[in-house]
Every structure is written in structure tokens, then in C-alpha cells.
Design an enzyme around this catalytic site. Structure first.
Site, PDB file in Angstrom:
ATOM      1  N   ARG A 112       0.835  -1.205   0.000  1.00 15.47           N
ATOM      2  CA  ARG A 112       0.000   0.000   0.000  1.00 15.47           C
ATOM      3  C   ARG A 112       0.867   1.252   0.000  1.00 15.47           C
ATOM      4  O   ARG A 112       0.554   2.238  -0.672  1.00 15.47           O
ATOM      5  CB  ARG A 112      -0.939   0.002   1.204  1.00 15.47           C
ATOM      6  CG  ARG A 112      -1.802   1.261   1.222  1.00 15.47           C
ATOM      7  CD  ARG A 112      -2.785   1.273   2.364  1.00 15.47           C
ATOM      8  NE  ARG A 112      -3.203   2.652   2.629  1.00 15.47           N
ATOM      9  CZ  ARG A 112      -2.773   3.394   3.630  1.00 15.47           C
ATOM     10  NH1 ARG A 112      -1.907   2.894   4.485  1.00 15.47           N
ATOM     11  NH2 ARG A 112      -3.206   4.635   3.791  1.00 15.47           N
TER      12      ARG A 112
ATOM     13  N   ASP B   1     -19.396   5.506   9.996  1.00 12.37           N
ATOM     14  CA  ASP B   1     -19.833   6.225  11.192  1.00 12.37           C
ATOM     15  C   ASP B   1     -19.945   7.710  10.845  1.00 12.37           C
ATOM     16  O   ASP B   1     -18.962   8.342  10.483  1.00 12.37           O
ATOM     17  CB  ASP B   1     -18.806   6.012  12.304  1.00 12.37           C
ATOM     18  CG  ASP B   1     -19.106   6.860  13.523  1.00 12.37           C
ATOM     19  OD1 ASP B   1     -18.186   7.526  14.032  1.00 12.37           O
ATOM     20  OD2 ASP B   1     -20.277   6.873  13.954  1.00 12.37           O
TER      21      ASP B   1
ATOM     22  N   SER C 242     -16.986  -4.243   8.223  1.00 10.36           N
ATOM     23  CA  SER C 242     -17.006  -3.105   9.137  1.00 10.36           C
ATOM     24  C   SER C 242     -15.596  -2.884   9.660  1.00 10.36           C
ATOM     25  O   SER C 242     -15.055  -3.730  10.369  1.00 10.36           O
ATOM     26  CB  SER C 242     -17.950  -3.399  10.303  1.00 10.36           C
ATOM     27  OG  SER C 242     -17.789  -2.421  11.309  1.00 10.36           O
ATOM     28  N   ASN C 243     -15.006  -1.779   9.278  1.00  8.92           N
ATOM     29  CA  ASN C 243     -13.634  -1.499   9.684  1.00  8.92           C
ATOM     30  C   ASN C 243     -13.604  -0.726  10.994  1.00  8.92           C
ATOM     31  O   ASN C 243     -13.189   0.430  11.044  1.00  8.92           O
ATOM     32  CB  ASN C 243     -12.910  -0.728   8.576  1.00  8.92           C
ATOM     33  CG  ASN C 243     -11.409  -0.747   8.763  1.00  8.92           C
ATOM     34  OD1 ASN C 243     -10.898  -1.334   9.709  1.00  8.92           O
ATOM     35  ND2 ASN C 243     -10.698  -0.097   7.857  1.00  8.92           N
TER      36      ASN C 243
ATOM     37  N   GLY D  36     -10.413  -5.511  13.054  1.00 10.12           N
ATOM     38  CA  GLY D  36      -9.841  -4.778  14.171  1.00 10.12           C
ATOM     39  C   GLY D  36      -8.705  -3.888  13.723  1.00 10.12           C
ATOM     40  O   GLY D  36      -8.423  -3.748  12.533  1.00 10.12           O
TER      41      GLY D  36
ATOM     42  N   ILE E 113      -4.822  -2.506  13.216  1.00 13.58           N
ATOM     43  CA  ILE E 113      -3.551  -3.126  12.845  1.00 13.58           C
ATOM     44  C   ILE E 113      -2.547  -2.827  13.943  1.00 13.58           C
ATOM     45  O   ILE E 113      -2.299  -1.674  14.289  1.00 13.58           O
ATOM     46  CB  ILE E 113      -3.042  -2.589  11.493  1.00 13.58           C
ATOM     47  CG1 ILE E 113      -4.090  -2.853  10.408  1.00 13.58           C
ATOM     48  CG2 ILE E 113      -1.710  -3.250  11.133  1.00 13.58           C
ATOM     49  CD1 ILE E 113      -3.722  -2.310   9.040  1.00 13.58           C
TER      50      ILE E 113
ATOM     51  N   HIS F 237     -26.192 -19.164  10.719  1.00 19.62           N
ATOM     52  CA  HIS F 237     -25.968 -20.603  10.884  1.00 19.62           C
ATOM     53  C   HIS F 237     -27.082 -21.456  10.286  1.00 19.62           C
ATOM     54  O   HIS F 237     -26.975 -22.681  10.255  1.00 19.62           O
ATOM     55  CB  HIS F 237     -25.773 -20.966  12.354  1.00 19.62           C
ATOM     56  CG  HIS F 237     -24.742 -22.040  12.566  1.00 19.62           C
ATOM     57  ND1 HIS F 237     -24.459 -23.001  11.618  1.00 19.62           N
ATOM     58  CD2 HIS F 237     -23.926 -22.280  13.624  1.00 19.62           C
ATOM     59  CE1 HIS F 237     -23.508 -23.794  12.080  1.00 19.62           C
ATOM     60  NE2 HIS F 237     -23.171 -23.388  13.290  1.00 19.62           N
TER      61      HIS F 237
ATOM     62  N   ASP G 229     -22.290 -23.064   7.356  1.00 20.03           N
ATOM     63  CA  ASP G 229     -21.697 -23.842   8.439  1.00 20.03           C
ATOM     64  C   ASP G 229     -20.286 -23.347   8.726  1.00 20.03           C
ATOM     65  O   ASP G 229     -19.689 -22.615   7.943  1.00 20.03           O
ATOM     66  CB  ASP G 229     -21.700 -25.335   8.110  1.00 20.03           C
ATOM     67  CG  ASP G 229     -21.039 -25.623   6.778  1.00 20.03           C
ATOM     68  OD1 ASP G 229     -21.579 -26.442   6.026  1.00 20.03           O
ATOM     69  OD2 ASP G 229     -19.990 -25.010   6.487  1.00 20.03           O
TER      70      ASP G 229
END
Lengths: 476, 372
Positions: A285, A343, A393-394, A418, A420, A446, A450
Site C-alpha cells: 500500500r 460512522d 465493518s472497519n 480490528g 492493525i 448458521h 456452516d
């Protein structure tokens, strides 16, 4: 019950016939505490017609635009009563008296006339009202009646406006040093007391303080809300917590979230989490960021995550499906419309990037930029917010490692990323090196997904990101 | 009396302790201040602050300010009626509601704002406007400018170059007016044209007028020159120094409480929520597949929120439960495209996943949102 009152009323000398003697029950209760001055007309709960005072410039009529009070409200002197408008001038009309609003003479958009009654205010019985309705708003200062406020046996002199200021700041009047006449507590005294509490230097209030005539006992039938608001102040601590519960209706973004999440309850969720080594991706990146900038686009990690997810969905299309209401049919969606949780000031919104399966990483970055700027401006359209098939969702941009995301119906899976972190890990040679580690937490439905499917999808997604060059092999 | 002199002592001791108090008290009956900010909300907050906190008995104040592009509506106006909100959002032009009455204006840096602060008793708009005209004539004697009895200033007896509004409180009052020096007339006319149909309201309407920039009459004029000329005239009339004090509307120590005032002016509740009750009665012409549907919509909006809503759809065009859900969602919500978009797209998540249904729903919702 009213006998005593009748007798005292009969000795009243009416200055003007329009004053009405109202048999006020609470005035009766405390009547023995009042010192009635016979020099001024004594009435019980006198209703005064507060007239609209002169606006200036020869204006005779105005339009009533907004009422700040309604019938039955208590008002203090100088409280705002209503807003009127006349020829481009908006005027705030404030009350001359303390009392209770008994009648509003106009509705919104009515024309009100200068010199004619605006509201009827019921004034506390012990106050004598000056007979002339002078046009000037400052009240007469000639009255020498005293106000007594019985607070736990202490007699504290203060005007209602000052008392309200003290109450709002949860200040015990008995702790304030009054600098006015007869140790009367003035507004400045409250401000000085507050300044000492908070250590702030408050500027002097340059306006001359007009001391209104002190009157009434606590006897005025205060609205029940006043009593409820009187929070008992602990004796020893100078600063007390003055928080109040606040109830609001659920509207807007919150309402949307309530609807979505209530529907999500029907879905049996299972979670699957893993750790991804992004060391190579971080490097990649860094190399590509300036290239994207030249093209005018901000490149974050999300376009890589989204593209890798789409490549994974090609192998495990059930994660991009939808189960119908009756759980009879599963629809495999052709398009990968990957939602990105955002957000904003108002709350959570989830726009989606359409057809990721035919987009390059750069295309995705462009689209993300567009959605992000629209999202923060509150201008996302319906098409941006509908049609999603899978969501990421970051949350890591704010913080956190592992999460338990909630699936957004009608989708069947969602991933939460989550932050880094730089953590020590072992490489192939058994040496410790600095690794850029990010955690992912998947939730899936579910009923049709599976654990094995989710795990294999996650492994594939992880392998694309840990070794970005492998994405090249499968890019379409 | 003892009370009075004691209070004076208190005030004096405070003055000595806090040097910023000296900022506000000058020798002479007037003070000229100019804002260093171009933010409409900050500048309106300064007006509020002075109106609420300053004793104008001893000195009057002239406040000079300019703003980056913004539309400012009067206290009792309806923004949907007055301007093109869609265009404002697109062009990132701010919308503000001031506390004074009157009509809607467009501000940009080519427009100069003047606020005259006095006690309520000394409130007199004509005098202020005559001062402005005198200043303009002193600067450029050949300018044909005069004050009308509607408190406008006209150029060449035709074009409006200034509009007026005022706010009166218990003891103080202010009169502010605009002055067009070099504003963008194209943007002005496009943003002040409302595209919203079917609105019925008792809100104060604006009176449209042909406008002209002073710059068009005399290209040597700039906003700075106008401000200076007016300050000079004010100084002369009040017998004070021709000195303009700069103030920063973000300075909380100079103007305690100003940031709260600024924030309040930006809240949705103030800008949109203070709109007087209004109703919308319109017909959506939706082109769907090969036909055009006429959908009658009626809405009552109070405090900027939808109080009641009625949508007349052809029978069975959408499942009735969904229509009921839509009306339920709309009721009580802000009359705001962002909020309604979020709500209606959420509703789609919880209804049957049918492409036909979705496209009909999106069509209806998009048309509804266009009303806002």
C-alpha cells in the site's frame, strides 16, 4: 374554607374594576405567614392584563409568531413570553411580572395591537400591583415589601430570577453571601460564588442590575415541576451533581438501527475469528498510495479487503446469498455489492460498493472516496444504501481487536476488522520479526452457513491479503 | 444609595482585575468593531452575544462583518419556501437562520453586513440607513442612492443594494442591513429560487427584488472601501475616533459563552426546527415502466418534523403493510432527506426481497425525498 378570604376581600379597595379577585387555595394556606400591607390594595391571586408595550417607530400592530409559554406556565420577571414580528423587526416580549400565565390573548399569526392585552398573568396575592400600566418595561422600584424564602429555617432574601439561577446551578442560597440591601442575594453574588467554585474569572456583567421589588413567599402555586426539580443539596460538599434524566423519542438514525437490529435477532449468528499478517500488504500500500494520489484518490486498506472478499465470494457464493422469510429458498446473488459500515455524525449508515466482482482495487478506492464524502455530508442516495449483499465493518480505525458484528438482513454474513497492531511473530526460520497484525471477526447465519464454509472463506481471504501477489492470479 | 455605590465598587474592582473589560468600554459614545471571521454562524453569534450581554446605555456599537457563501433566512421564515436547499447542499453553501425578522438574503464576500446596536429606546432604523447613504455619497458623490420607506436602499431608484432586518429585546435592540458591493449575482438568483411546490405556510415570505452590485456602477469600489467609509461616518456622528477594533468570534475569554451560541445557531433544531408550521400538498408524477403514476402526497410539518403524512398510491401497487410502515416511519421524523433516506432504505431490508418491489419502493422514496 373561603370564609376567611371573603372577609378580607370585602375590605379590598378596587382601583380598577378589571382586577379580579381569584380565590386562590394555596394563597389561603400560607396566608397566616404573609404580612399584608394595608396601604396597597390587597387582592388574592390578582390577574393582571399584561399589555403589549410600545415597539417604537410608531408601530401599532405586530404579528404573533411564536409563544414561549402556554396557559398554566409559571413565569418569572424578564422571562421571554413570545416573539412578535413587525415589518422586518422581530421582537422578544418579556414578562413584567412573576406569576402564572392564565390566558393568551392571541394565537400564532394573529395580529396583536400595541396597548392592548397580550397575556393575563395571575400575580401572587401579597404583591401590590401598581395601578398605572406604564409603557416602560422596567418595573417600579418604590415598593418596600420583602421576600422571605424559608429554606430550612434560614431567611434568605432573593428575587425569583436569582433564586432560579441558584437552583439551576444547584447552589444553596444560605451559602451565598448577599451583597444587596439587607443582605439580599444579587445575581452578581451567585456569579461570584460560581467563580469561586470553578476558579474561572467571569467578566463583570456590564448591564446595570435592575432590582425588582421583592415580594411573594414560597406560597405562589409553583408548578409541580418546580418542586420535583428541587434537588436536595448535600451539606458538606460545595459542588453537587446536578444531572437529570432525559427522555427523548427514538427517531431518525436510531429508529433505523432499531428496525434493522430487531430484524437481525431472528438470525442465529455464529462467530469465527482469525489473525491476519498484513506486513506485505502494508508495504504494498505504501508503494501504491502515491500512484493513487496522482490520480486524485485516497487509497486506504479497505479496497484491498473488499476486493479480496469478492474473490473469496466467487469460491464460496453461499456467503453472498439471501434466505427468504419462510426459510424455504436460498437466493445466490450474482452481484457482489459489498457494504462498508460508516460512522457519521448522525449515526451508523452502510452504503455499498456495487459489483465489486468486476471492479479493480482502484475502482473500489474511487467509489469508496465518493461514498465517504457523500456520507459525511449527509447526502447519500437510496441506491447507495440499498442492494448490499455482504458487509465489512472497519471498526479498527477507531479501535478494538476482536468484535461480534451483527448481520444486516437480508445478508447472511458480515466481517469486523480490528486495528492493525505491530506484534512480534515467528517467521519460517524461527526468528522473531515485527509483524503487522490485524484481527478479523466474522459472523454468519448458521441456518445456511456452516463453520467449515466460513473457515475456508476466511482462510482464502487471509491468504490473498497475507500474500497480495496471489491476488493477481485470480483477478478477473 | 448605599446599594448603588456598593455595586459600582464591585464593578470597578472587577474591571481592574480583568483587563479584557477595558476592551468593551471606550471613551465616547460609540464603538466600531469588525469580525475577523467569515463564518456566518460565528458572526451571528457575536450579534447575539452583544445583544444579550452589553450595556448599550453609555455607548452604541457598530459591527462590521462579511461571510463566505451562505443563505440567511429570517427568524420566522421557511427555508423550503425561500431557497433551493438541494442546490445549497450540492454547492456546500451554508444555511443559517438569524434571530431578526425580515426576508432571505444571500451572503458572500462581496456583500457587506452592518449591525447597529442601541438601547431599545434609541432604536431607529431610518437614521442608520441615512448614515449609510451619507457615507456612500461622501465616498462617491455621483452615486444615486436613497432609502425607501420599506427600509431598502435603492441604486438609481431601481436596484436594491441593501435590505434591512431588526431584533428588539427587553432593553437592547439591533438593526442590521446588507450592502451589495460585488456579490455573485448568478449564484444569488439560483439559490434564492425555491423548487418546492405545493407548500402552504404562514411563514414570512420574502419580497424578491432586482439587485445590482455597487461594483457594477463604479468598478473602483471594494468592500473594504465601503466598510471604511461607513465606519468614518459613524465615528463622526458619534464623535468618536475613527478606529475599527477587530474581534475574533471564537475568543471565549473576550466573549464568554460565544461558542455555545455559535453551536446553537448550527443545530438542526434552530435552522430547520424553528420553521413555522406548514403543509405540503402535491402530486408526484412517477414514470414507471410504460406508464406515469399520479401519487398525491399530503404532509403537515411542525418544528421541522413530519406531524402527519398521507400518500395516495394506486391500489396494490405496493403491499399495504409496507405503505403503513412507510407512513409510520415518516411520522415524527425530521423533514430531512438524509434521515428519511436512512429510514426508507432500512425498511427495505426487512421486507420481501423482490426486485420489482424494490424498484417500485425506490422510485416512490426517491420522489418523496425530492420534496425535502
Amino acid at each position: 374554607v373561603c370564609i376567611h378570604r371573603v372577609r378580607s376581600c370585602s375590605s379590598i379597595r378596587f382601583i380598577k374594576s378589571k382586577y379580579v379577585c381569584v380565590f386562590d387555595k394555596s394563597a389561603l394556606k400560607f396566608s397566616h405567614q404573609q404580612r399584608l400591607f394595608r396601604t396597597s390594595p390587597v387582592s388574592c391571586g390578582q390577574i393582571v392584563q399584561f399589555k403589549l408595550s410600545d415597539i417604537g417607530e410608531g408601530i401599532t400592530e405586530v404579528t404573533v409568531k411564536e409563544w414561549y409559554v402556554k396557559e398554566g406556565d409559571s413565569v418569572s420577571q424578564f422571562d421571554s413570553i413570545c416573539e412578535v414580528q413587525s415589518d422586518k423587526a422581530s421582537v422578544t416580549i418579556t414578562s413584567r411580572y412573576d406569576g402564572v400565565i392564565r390566558k393568551l390573548h392571541y394565537s400564532i399569526d394573529d395580529i396583536a395591537f400595541v396597548g392592548k392585552p397580550l397575556v393575563d398573568i395571575e400575580i401572587d396575592p401579597s404583591k401590590g400591583v401598581s395601578p398605572e400600566e406604564d409603557v416602560v418595561e422596567t418595573p417600579p422600584m418604590s415598593h418596600e415589601e420583602h421576600t422571605h424564602q424559608e429554606i430550612k429555617g434560614h431567611k434568605t432574601l432573593a428575587t425569583p430570577a436569582v433564586r432560579r439561577l441558584a437552583m439551576e446551578n444547584n447552589i444553596k442560597l444560605s451559602e451565598v453571601v448577599g451583597t444587596g440591601k439587607d443582605n439580599r442575594i444579587l445575581k452578581e453574588d451567585i456569579l461570584n460564588y460560581l467563580a469561586k467554585q470553578t476558579g474561572a474569572i467571569l467578566p463583570p456583567s456590564p448591564k446595570a442590575e435592575i432590582v425588582p421589588p421583592l415580594r411573594k413567599t414560597e406560597a405562589v402555586p409553583a408548578a409541580p415541576k418546580d418542586r420535583a426539580r428541587r434537588v436536595p443539596v448535600p451539606v458538606s460538599r460545595p459542588i453537587a451533581f446536578s444531572g437529570k434524566d432525559r427522555t427523548e423519542p427514538v427517531t431518525g438514525f436510531q429508529k433505523a438501527m432499531v428496525k434493522t437490529m430487531s430484524a437481525a435477532l431472528k438470525i442465529p449468528h455464529f462467530g469465527y475469528s482469525d489473525e491476519i499478517d498484513l506486513t506485505q500488504l502494508v508495504q504494498l500500500r505504501e508503494e501504491l498510495k502515491p500512484l493513487a494520489e496522482i490520480r486524485g484518490v485516497k487509497l486506504s486498506f479497505m479496497p484491498f479487503f473488499i476486493k479480496a472478499a469478492s474473490l473469496g465470494l466467487l469460491q464460496y457464493p453461499i456467503l453472498n446469498a439471501s434466505l427468504d422469510e419462510s426459510c424455504q429458498n436460498v437466493t445466490y446473488k450474482a452481484s457482489h455489492n459489498i457494504g462498508v459500515a460508516m460512522d457519521t455524525e448522525q449515526g451508523l449508515i452502510v452504503p455499498n460498493v456495487k459489483n465489486v466482482q468486476v471492479c479493480s482495487v482502484f475502482d473500489i478506492a474511487v467509489e469508496l472516496n465518493r461514498l465517504q464524502s457523500l456520507g459525511s455530508a449527509g447526502q447519500l442516495g437510496t441506491s447507495d444504501l440499498t442492494g448490499g449483499t455482504f458487509t465489512l465493518s472497519n471498526i479498527g480505525t477507531i479501535g478494538g481487536t476482536y468484535a461480534k458484528p451483527v448481520i444486516l438482513p437480508p445478508e447472511v454474513a458480515i466481517g469486523a476488522l480490528g486495528k492493525i497492531q505491530v506484534l512480534p511473530r515467528f517467521n519460517g526460520k524461527g526468528e522473531v520479526f515485527k509483524a503487522q497484525i490485524m484481527n478479523v471477526s466474522w459472523s454468519a447465519d448458521h441456518r445456511i452457513i456452516d463453520g467449515a464454509t466460513m473457515a475456508r472463506f476466511s482462510n482464502l481471504w487471509k491468504s490473498y491479503l497475507e500474500n497480495p501477489a496471489s491476488m493477481l492470479l485470480d483477478l478477473k | 444609595m448605599v446599594l448603588q455605590s456598593f455595586k459600582n465598587c464591585l464593578w470597578l474592582s472587577c474591571v481592574l482585575r480583568t483587563p479584557k473589560a477595558c476592551f468593551w468600554s471606550t471613551a465616547g459614545g460609540g464603538l466600531i468593531i469588525q469580525s475577523v471571521s467569515n463564518d456566518i454562524y460565528q458572526n451571528l453569534a457575536v450579534e447575539d452575544w452583544i445583544h444579550d450581554h452589553m450595556d448599550l446605555e453609555k455607548q452604541q456599537i457598530l459591527f462590521l462583518w462579511r461571510n463566505s457563501p451562505a443563505v440567511v433566512i429570517g427568524r420566522h421564515q421557511n427555508p423550503w419556501q425561500e431557497c433551493n436547499l438541494r442546490l445549497l447542499r450540492q454547492k456546500n453553501i451554508k444555511l443559517a437562520r438569524r434571530r431578526s425578522g425580515g426576508g432571505t438574503v444571500f451572503h458572500d464576500l462581496g456583500n457587506v453586513n452592518l449591525t447597529f446596536f442601541t438601547t431599545r429606546k434609541k432604536y431607529e432604523r431610518m437614521g442608520n440607513l441615512k448614515l449609510v447613504v451619507k457615507a456612500l455619497k461622501a465616498l462617491r458623490p455621483q452615486l444615486d442612492v436613497h432609502v425607501t420607506d420599506r427600509y431598502d436602499i435603492l441604486l438609481n431608484k431601481q436596484y436594491k443594494i441593501s435590505g434591512t432586518a431588526a431584533k428588539l429585546g427587553r432593553t437592547s435592540a439591533y438593526h442590521h442591513c446588507t450592502l451589495l458591493c460585488n456579490a455573485d449575482k448568478l449564484v444569488l438568483s439560483s439559490v434564492l429560487k425555491s423548487p418546492y411546490k405545493g407548500l402552504k405556510s404562514n411563514a414570512t415570505p420574502s419580497v424578491p427584488a432586482s439587485v445590482k452590485n455597487l461594483f457594477e456602477e463604479d468598478a473602483s469600489l471594494t468592500s473594504e472601501m465601503l466598510l471604511d467609509a461607513i465606519a468614518k461616518e459613524y465615528a463622526e456622528q458619534h464623535q468618536i475616533d475613527h478606529h475599527i477594533t477587530l474581534i475574533n468570534p471564537a475568543d471565549e475569554t473576550l466573549l464568554p459563552g460565544i461558542n455555545n451560541k455559535t453551536k446553537e445557531l448550527q443545530t438542526w433544531e434552530w435552522v430547520y426546527g424553528k420553521t413555522p408550521k406548514f403543509s405540503i400538498s402535491t402530486c408526484l408524477n412517477m414514470a414507471y415502466k410504460d406508464s406515469v403514476l399520479d401519487v398525491k402526497v399530503n404532509m403537515d410539518v411542525k418544528h421541522g418534523r413530519i406531524e402527519a403524512c398521507n400518500i395516495d398510491l394506486p391500489e396494490q401497487w405496493l403491499p399495504p403493510e409496507l405503505c403503513i410502515e412507510l407512513v409510520k416511519s415518516l411520522t415524527g421524523s425530521k423533514f430531512c432527506p438524509n434521515e428519511i433516506t436512512t429510514l426508507v432504505t432500512t425498511l427495505l431490508r426487512v421486507c420481501p426481497q423482490d426486485d420489482e418491489l424494490h424498484s417500485r419502493w425506490s422510485l416512490l422514496c426517491e420522489n418523496m425525498i425530492r420534496l425535502m
